[in-house]
Enzyme design. Structure first.
Site, PDB file in Angstrom:
ATOM      1  CE  LYS A 100     -18.329  -5.719  69.939  1.00  0.00           C
ATOM      2  NZ  LYS A 100     -16.897  -5.798  70.246  1.00  0.00           N
ATOM      3  CB  ALA A 187     -12.102  -1.760  67.614  1.00  0.00           C
ATOM      4  N   GLY A 188      -9.467  -0.273  69.023  1.00  0.00           N
ATOM      5  CA  GLY A 188      -8.400   0.663  68.699  1.00  0.00           C
ATOM      6  C   GLY A 188      -7.919   1.550  69.826  1.00  0.00           C
TER       7      GLY A 188
END
Length: 257
Positions: A100, A187-188
Site C-alpha cells: 500500500k 481514511a476518515g
C-alpha cells in the site's frame, strides 16, 4: 470461499473489510480486534510497527502471517524517495509484493501529494510491485493511478484519523463507476454507518484503523464494522428502491372498509 469475494492481486478475500494495525494499546488488543472484525488482510506501517526484530515485541507473534495477509504500507512518508525506499525494504525483508502506497503532502491534514503519488506508483509498478494506492477523492487523479497500473484505488473519505465519514459521496461514486480495479475507501471512517454508506455506494471494500483502535471498546467496534460492511454490500447488491417524490401507501387500495 463465497461467490461474492474481493479479488486483490492473487488474493480472493471473503471479507471486504481491511483493518490497520496502528494506535492500539498493545499487540494483543490489535490481534483481538482484527479477529473480531473478520478481516483477512491488515495494513502494517513498515516505519512504525515492528514485524521482524525479535529483540522487541513482534506483531507476527500475535497475527500469524500464514493465516492473515500482511499489507506493508508507507505511512509517514512525505516524499516519493522515502516511500520507494520503504517498500523496497519491505520486499527485501519479507518478500512482500502487494503493498500500500501513501505519499503525504501536508503534516496537518495528511492529504496525499498526488503528483508524487502518481510518480511513485509508476516506478513501483515497473519494479514488479502490486500497488494499492491511497489517494484524494479526485476522479481524474484516481483514473491516472489506474492508467499507470495501480492494483487498487483507495480514495479518502475524509482526513486520516478524523472520523468524519464520507464527505463527498458523489466523487467516490464517480471514481467507482470509472474504475476497472477495486475501489476501497481509505481514511476518515468513524462509525459503522460510514462503512455501510461506502459499501452502498458500490465500493469494493473499506479500510479502517482509527475508528476501531480508538473506540472506547475496540473489540465491539470491530464487530460492528464487520456487520456494517456486510450489510452495506448486501444492500448494494439487492438494489435500492426507486426514489419517489411523494408518499406511497404500503397497503393496497382495494378492499378498504
Amino acid at each position: 470461499m463465497n461467490k461474492d469475494y474481493l479479488k486483490i492481486g492473487k488474493y480472493k478475500l471473503n471479507s471486504r473489510l481491511i483493518v490497520g494495525t496502528g494506535k492500539y494499546k498493545s499487540f494483543k488488543e490489535t490481534a483481538d480486534a482484527i479477529k473480531a472484525s473478520g478481516a483477512e488482510m491488515v495494513t502494517v506501517a513498515v516505519r512504525r510497527v515492528n514485524i521482524l526484530d525479535k529483540k522487541k515485541p513482534v506483531l507476527m507473534d500475535f497475527l500469524d502471517p500464514k493465516k492473515i495477509i500482511y499489507l506493508p504500507n508507507t505511512a509517514g512518508c512525505f516524499t516519493s524517495e522515502d516511500a520507494l525506499r520503504t517498500l523496497r525494504l519491505a520486499r527485501e525483508m519479507g518478500g512482500w509484493k502487494l503493498v500500500k502506497l501513501e505519499v503525504l503532502g501536508d503534516k496537518k491534514t495528511l492529504y496525499p501529494d498526488m503528483i508524487e503519488t502518481v510518480k511513485s506508483t509508476n516506478v513501483l509498478v515497473k519494479e514488479g510491485f502490486e500497488v494499492m494506492v491511497y489517494c484524494s477523492d479526485d476522479p481524474i487523479m484516481a483514473k491516472k493511478l489506474e492508467d499507470v497500473g495501480a492494483t487498487a484505488i483507495m480514495p479518502l473519505a475524509s482526513p486520516i484519523g478524523s472520523g468524519r465519514g464520507i464527505r463527498n459521496k458523489l466523487n467516490i461514486s464517480i471514481i467507482k463507476n470509472n474504475s476497472k480495479v477495486p475501489v476501497i475507501v481509505d481514511a476518515g471512517i468513524g462509525i459503522a454507518s460510514d462503512a455501510s454508506i461506502a459499501m452502498e455506494l458500490g465500493c469494493d471494500g473499506v479500510l479502517i484503523n482509527t475508528a476501531i483502535a480508538k473506540a472506547k471498546n475496540p473489540i465491539l467496534m470491530a464487530k460492528s464494522m464487520k456487520h456494517a460492511v456486510l450489510a452495506g454490500r448486501q444492500s448494494y447488491l439487492a438494489g435500492r428502491m426507486a426514489l419517489q417524490k411523494y408518499g406511497s401507501a404500503s397497503s393496497p387500495k382495494k378492499g378498504l372498509i
